[in-house]
Design a protein around this motif. Sequence first.
Motif, mmCIF file in Angstrom:
data_model
loop_
_atom_site.group_PDB
_atom_site.id
_atom_site.type_symbol
_atom_site.label_atom_id
_atom_site.label_comp_id
_atom_site.label_asym_id
_atom_site.label_seq_id
_atom_site.Cartn_x
_atom_site.Cartn_y
_atom_site.Cartn_z
ATOM 1 N N LEU A 59 9.714 0.961 -2.040
ATOM 2 C CA LEU A 59 9.966 -0.374 -2.579
ATOM 3 C C LEU A 59 8.681 -1.176 -2.445
ATOM 4 N N MET A 60 8.102 -1.564 -3.574
ATOM 5 C CA MET A 60 6.827 -2.279 -3.565
ATOM 6 C C MET A 60 7.025 -3.698 -4.073
ATOM 7 N N VAL A 61 6.335 -4.647 -3.438
ATOM 8 C CA VAL A 61 6.392 -6.058 -3.798
ATOM 9 C C VAL A 61 5.087 -6.422 -4.491
ATOM 10 N N ALA A 62 5.177 -6.897 -5.749
ATOM 11 C CA ALA A 62 3.975 -7.168 -6.537
ATOM 12 C C ALA A 62 3.068 -8.188 -5.862
ATOM 13 N N PRO A 100 0.499 2.856 -1.579
ATOM 14 C CA PRO A 100 -0.582 2.017 -1.032
ATOM 15 C C PRO A 100 -0.028 0.831 -0.241
ATOM 16 N N LEU A 101 -0.544 0.620 0.939
ATOM 17 C CA LEU A 101 -0.121 -0.510 1.764
ATOM 18 C C LEU A 101 -0.575 -1.835 1.129
ATOM 19 N N GLN A 105 1.468 -11.690 -13.957
ATOM 20 C CA GLN A 105 1.636 -10.239 -13.890
ATOM 21 C C GLN A 105 0.311 -9.518 -13.654
ATOM 22 N N GLY A 106 -0.800 -10.271 -13.663
ATOM 23 C CA GLY A 106 -2.090 -9.663 -13.394
ATOM 24 C C GLY A 106 -2.802 -9.082 -14.596
ATOM 25 N N PRO A 124 -1.804 -5.081 -10.811
ATOM 26 C CA PRO A 124 -2.368 -4.617 -9.537
ATOM 27 C C PRO A 124 -1.554 -3.505 -8.885
ATOM 28 N N VAL A 125 -0.240 -3.532 -9.082
ATOM 29 C CA VAL A 125 0.611 -2.467 -8.544
ATOM 30 C C VAL A 125 0.341 -1.164 -9.279
#
Length: 365
Positions: A47-50, A77-78, A285-286, A311-312
Motif C-alpha cells: 500500500l503506497m501513499v502518493a 520503495p520507502l 499528480q506530479g 513520482p510513485v
Amino acid sequence: MDIVNYLRPKYVLMENVVDILKFADGLLGRYALSRLVAMSYQARLGLMVAGSYGLPQFRMRAFLWGALPSVVLPKFPLPTHDVINRGVVPNAFSQCLVAYNENEDKHLKEALLIRDAISDLPKVGNHQPNDVMDHCIGPKTKFQQYIRLNRKDMKDYSLGDATPKEGQLFDHQPLQLNNDDYERVQQIPVKKGANFRDLKGVRVGENNTVEFDPDIPRVLLSSGKPLVPSYAMTFIKGKSLKPFGRLWWDETVATVVTRAEPHNQIVLHPNQNRVLTIRENARLQGFPDYYRLLGPIKQKYIQVGNAVAVPVARALGYSLGQAYQGEFDGDYPLFKLPRNFIPMDQATLTRLSEGTSRGEVEEAE
C-alpha cells in the motif's frame, strides 16, 4: 490474471484503489495474490501513499508485484517525504503499508502543501476556452521549479511531442460550471474550510448535522432555483463538509479525482471562484508541465485522475530496473531510494532556484 496466465511475462505490476482490500474483508486482494502464486509467480503486495513521494495529496493505492521464479522480485520503495494523513489502512492488510517503522530514523523531507504545487499558476475564470496560454508568473517553490523543467532538463528520454515554447502553459482550464453552480460558488467565502454550510439559510444543528434555518426565507438564485440545493443538505445524512467545499493553501487533497463537479467533493480553488483546472490537478499528480493532454475537458480530468501519480510510478520503475539488473539482495520487501533519485541536474536546479525558498511563496491572486 487470465492475461498474465496467457502471456507469462517476467514481471507483473497491478494497481487499484484500496477498496479492493476492503471489499468482502479483503477477499479480492487475497484472491489476486493466490492467482499469481498458483501460476508459480513470486508475489508481493504493498500500500503506497502518493504524498510520501513528494505530492500534496494523500492518495493511498494498492500495488501488486509479480515475478517469475527465474528473476528477482521487485521491492517497494520507502517514502521520501513526510505526509499529512488523510486515509485509513485496511486492518487486514496493515502490515502491507509501505512505510518506515515508528522507531526508525526516517530523514524524510517536509510534507508538500497545495501552495507548493499551484501558487504560481495564473488566474483564470470559470470559462477559460484556451488549452494553451502564457505562463506569466515565475516559480515560487522548488516543486514548481522542478515541475516546470523542460523534457531535457528533467532527463525524460521517452518519446513525445517537442518541448513547448518558453512561457507556454497547457491545459490550465477548469470545467465550466453552469450558471446556477457558478452563482453558488461566488457566494462561498474565500476562507479556509468554507463550503455550502456558509451559505445563507443553513445552520448546523445537533451532531454536526445541517438543517434549514426556519427563521430565514429560502434564498433563490437568478434562475429561481434554491441557492442551497437539497442534495447538499442530505449528502451523507447532512453531516458532510464536501459540497461546494473550498481548498486552502496550507492543506493537501485526499486524492485527485476524475470529476470536477463541486456537488459532493472539495474541488474549489482557494481564492478563485471555480474548480481546480486540469493543469492544477496534473500538478497535484506530479505531471510535468510539458505534458499536454488530448480530448474534451472532461476526458482530460479522467486521464489525470485515473493515472498513477508520477513520482510513485517513477519510484516503482526504478525498483523494476534494479530487480531486472539483479541489484536487490535478501527477502526484505522494502528499499531506500538513492538521495539523488529525482532526475534533475544540480546545475539546472541552482540556475532556476537561486534566491527562492518555500518561505517566500506568495498566494496567487
